[in-house]
Design a protein around this motif. Structure first.
Motif, PDB file in Angstrom:
ATOM      1  N   TYR A 123       0.834  -1.200   0.000  1.00  0.00           N
ATOM      2  CA  TYR A 123       0.000   0.000   0.000  1.00  0.00           C
ATOM      3  C   TYR A 123       0.873   1.256   0.000  1.00  0.00           C
ATOM      4  O   TYR A 123       2.084   1.178  -0.108  1.00  0.00           O
ATOM      5  CB  TYR A 123      -0.863   0.034   1.254  1.00  0.00           C
ATOM      6  N   GLY A 124       0.246   2.329   0.298  1.00  0.00           N
ATOM      7  CA  GLY A 124       0.804   3.688   0.253  1.00  0.00           C
ATOM      8  C   GLY A 124       2.306   3.852   0.465  1.00  0.00           C
ATOM      9  O   GLY A 124       3.042   4.225  -0.448  1.00  0.00           O
ATOM     10  N   HIS A 125       2.764   3.579   1.689  1.00  0.00           N
ATOM     11  CA  HIS A 125       4.173   3.839   1.997  1.00  0.00           C
ATOM     12  C   HIS A 125       5.119   2.802   1.398  1.00  0.00           C
ATOM     13  O   HIS A 125       6.338   2.919   1.545  1.00  0.00           O
ATOM     14  CB  HIS A 125       4.372   3.910   3.513  1.00  0.00           C
ATOM     15  N   GLY A 126       4.566   1.782   0.767  1.00  0.00           N
ATOM     16  CA  GLY A 126       5.393   0.777   0.105  1.00  0.00           C
ATOM     17  C   GLY A 126       5.090   0.657  -1.371  1.00  0.00           C
ATOM     18  O   GLY A 126       5.546  -0.281  -2.020  1.00  0.00           O
ATOM     19  N   HIS A 177       6.124   2.223  -3.862  1.00  0.00           N
ATOM     20  CA  HIS A 177       7.221   2.499  -4.806  1.00  0.00           C
ATOM     21  C   HIS A 177       7.993   1.221  -5.144  1.00  0.00           C
ATOM     22  O   HIS A 177       8.973   1.253  -5.879  1.00  0.00           O
ATOM     23  CB  HIS A 177       8.168   3.553  -4.218  1.00  0.00           C
ATOM     24  N   VAL A 178       7.576   0.113  -4.552  1.00  0.00           N
ATOM     25  CA  VAL A 178       8.192  -1.180  -4.845  1.00  0.00           C
ATOM     26  C   VAL A 178       7.210  -1.978  -5.704  1.00  0.00           C
ATOM     27  O   VAL A 178       6.042  -2.134  -5.338  1.00  0.00           O
ATOM     28  CB  VAL A 178       8.509  -1.956  -3.547  1.00  0.00           C
ATOM     29  N   ILE A 235      10.930   2.224  -7.698  1.00  0.00           N
ATOM     30  CA  ILE A 235      12.393   2.262  -7.558  1.00  0.00           C
ATOM     31  C   ILE A 235      12.987   0.865  -7.463  1.00  0.00           C
ATOM     32  O   ILE A 235      14.195   0.692  -7.573  1.00  0.00           O
ATOM     33  CB  ILE A 235      12.844   3.095  -6.331  1.00  0.00           C
ATOM     34  N   PHE A 259      16.984  -3.224  -7.477  1.00  0.00           N
ATOM     35  CA  PHE A 259      16.639  -1.833  -7.762  1.00  0.00           C
ATOM     36  C   PHE A 259      16.485  -1.659  -9.272  1.00  0.00           C
ATOM     37  O   PHE A 259      16.947  -2.501 -10.057  1.00  0.00           O
ATOM     38  CB  PHE A 259      17.729  -0.894  -7.230  1.00  0.00           C
ATOM     39  N   GLY A 318       2.650   7.493   9.684  1.00  0.00           N
ATOM     40  CA  GLY A 318       3.431   7.207   8.480  1.00  0.00           C
ATOM     41  C   GLY A 318       4.808   6.657   8.803  1.00  0.00           C
ATOM     42  O   GLY A 318       5.773   6.855   8.050  1.00  0.00           O
ATOM     43  N   TYR A 338       3.217   1.528   9.490  1.00  0.00           N
ATOM     44  CA  TYR A 338       2.433   0.707   8.562  1.00  0.00           C
ATOM     45  C   TYR A 338       2.485   1.289   7.154  1.00  0.00           C
ATOM     46  O   TYR A 338       2.725   2.477   6.983  1.00  0.00           O
ATOM     47  CB  TYR A 338       0.963   0.626   9.032  1.00  0.00           C
ATOM     48  N   SER A 339       2.219   0.418   6.175  1.00  0.00           N
ATOM     49  CA  SER A 339       2.197   0.908   4.797  1.00  0.00           C
ATOM     50  C   SER A 339       0.900   1.649   4.485  1.00  0.00           C
ATOM     51  O   SER A 339       0.863   2.482   3.584  1.00  0.00           O
ATOM     52  CB  SER A 339       2.401  -0.238   3.808  1.00  0.00           C
ATOM     53  N   ALA A 350      -1.833   4.194   3.954  1.00  0.00           N
ATOM     54  CA  ALA A 350      -1.725   5.644   3.834  1.00  0.00           C
ATOM     55  C   ALA A 350      -2.557   6.342   4.909  1.00  0.00           C
ATOM     56  O   ALA A 350      -3.549   5.804   5.405  1.00  0.00           O
ATOM     57  CB  ALA A 350      -2.181   6.082   2.444  1.00  0.00           C
ATOM     58  N   LYS A 389      15.267  -0.012   1.392  1.00  0.00           N
ATOM     59  CA  LYS A 389      14.546   1.217   0.994  1.00  0.00           C
ATOM     60  C   LYS A 389      13.096   0.956   0.605  1.00  0.00           C
ATOM     61  O   LYS A 389      12.536   1.671  -0.224  1.00  0.00           O
ATOM     62  CB  LYS A 389      15.272   1.908  -0.176  1.00  0.00           C
ATOM     63  N   SER A 390      12.489  -0.047   1.197  1.00  0.00           N
ATOM     64  CA  SER A 390      11.139  -0.416   0.754  1.00  0.00           C
ATOM     65  C   SER A 390      10.031   0.299   1.508  1.00  0.00           C
ATOM     66  O   SER A 390       8.849   0.068   1.238  1.00  0.00           O
ATOM     67  CB  SER A 390      10.960  -1.931   0.834  1.00  0.00           C
ATOM     68  N   TYR A 391      10.376   1.164   2.456  1.00  0.00           N
ATOM     69  CA  TYR A 391       9.362   1.936   3.172  1.00  0.00           C
ATOM     70  C   TYR A 391       9.648   3.426   3.006  1.00  0.00           C
ATOM     71  O   TYR A 391      10.757   3.884   3.264  1.00  0.00           O
ATOM     72  CB  TYR A 391       9.364   1.567   4.662  1.00  0.00           C
ATOM     73  N   ARG A 392       8.633   4.149   2.584  1.00  0.00           N
ATOM     74  CA  ARG A 392       8.764   5.605   2.471  1.00  0.00           C
ATOM     75  C   ARG A 392       8.278   6.217   3.771  1.00  0.00           C
ATOM     76  O   ARG A 392       7.095   6.402   3.982  1.00  0.00           O
ATOM     77  CB  ARG A 392       7.950   6.112   1.269  1.00  0.00           C
ATOM     78  N   PHE A 446      13.234   7.012   2.436  1.00  0.00           N
ATOM     79  CA  PHE A 446      13.249   5.568   2.186  1.00  0.00           C
ATOM     80  C   PHE A 446      14.093   4.837   3.234  1.00  0.00           C
ATOM     81  O   PHE A 446      15.285   5.119   3.374  1.00  0.00           O
ATOM     82  CB  PHE A 446      13.817   5.264   0.795  1.00  0.00           C
TER      83      PHE A 446
END
Lengths: 182, 182
Positions: free
Chosen positions: A87-90, A92-93, A127, A176, B37, B40-41, B43, B158-161, B167
């Protein structure tokens, strides 16, 4: 997101985005692959409706699967499903699953679909790409993903109930996308 | 599957299976936790409907979430959601997520819910529990899961923003359930 990549990957076949009309050919491959019980977690008795949702539907995080096919003329010889790994915070993978028709293996179709998916994921702003569930005994897949730049970032012990070998390990693989050409 | 475990985990609060009527109290916790934030992933703008489906609904593999709450009298002070980590060939591995009300942290509620979930997963026939998505900078969680017998079996770079740190890595953590008391 713009138009998906559409690239010819060999003299005789190409990888393109699937449409609903392609489902019967995809299902033929999906249904056959899961009978093995040695590569995917999907049960052998996964119904056509479930399969379509898993491969072309909302995806496990509701962010949607994007489905591609490798076509040799009118024949669907392979398919892959591209999703976000979280979801959201992940988001980009990227994550993807690939299946090749049993009569068309050993021709580089999985490799071509993987290359296509890496470029497509990068184009969409991801990414990295992560495979959460590579069956460790599926050495052909493990070696192919390594050749495609993935490394094993984790080993989940006994997390796959193999149809012949019992509980075997699962590899988590990652790469990556910085160096992926588009 | 029989009746879920129902155990009193401290003099003042207990962990029990949630019902639909508990959702408002669960949502209060869920909504607050995802504002950070940093754990958890999900949003920050996850809607109540989405959240309910994620925490109490079909679950990401359609195998269903089982939802539990920690209650102190009538107050819901924590919640966890127990699922299978994969479909058919991976359904012997459990997965869970835990959230504690911000006013009730540091009292051992997460630890008690984790212990409860391990016993419950074992009771349901799972052989192990895997956390796919532990934010590496959430050292309190990482240390707690280690104290609860989990080891880091993978690092996803870097899998969590993270909302403040950008990241950061994700840990994949795992433990078998053989030694879990029931």
């Amino acid at each position: 997101m713009g138009a998906a990549l559409q690239q010819r990957v060999s003299p005789s076949w190409e990888v393109i985005q699937a449409t609903d009309a392609d489902w019967p050919g995809i299902w033929e491959i999906f249904h056959d692959v899961v009978q093995g019980g040695d590569t995917y977690s999907y049960a052998a008795d996964t119904t056509e409706e479930e399969a379509k949702n898993l491969w072309m539907g909302a995806g496990k995080y509701g962010t949607g699967c994007q489905t591609f096919i490798a076509k040799d003329g009118d024949k669907i010889v392979g398919t892959y499903s591209l999703r976000r790994n979280h979801y959201g915070h992940g988001a980009h993978v990227a994550n993807a699953g690939y299946m090749v028709h049993k009569d068309y293996r050993g021709q580089g179709i999985a490799r071509a679909m993987c290359a296509h998916s890496l470029a497509e994921a990068k184009r969409q702003g991801c990414i990295s790409m992560q495979f959460n569930y590579v069956v460790s005994t599926n050495s052909r897949a493990v070696e192919l993903w390594q050749a495609m730049g993935f490394t094993i970032i984790g080993v989940s012990p006994k997390s796959y109930r193999h149809s012949r070998l019992g509980f075997v390990d699962i590899y988590i693989m990652h790469r990556f996308l910085d160096e992926v050409a588009q």
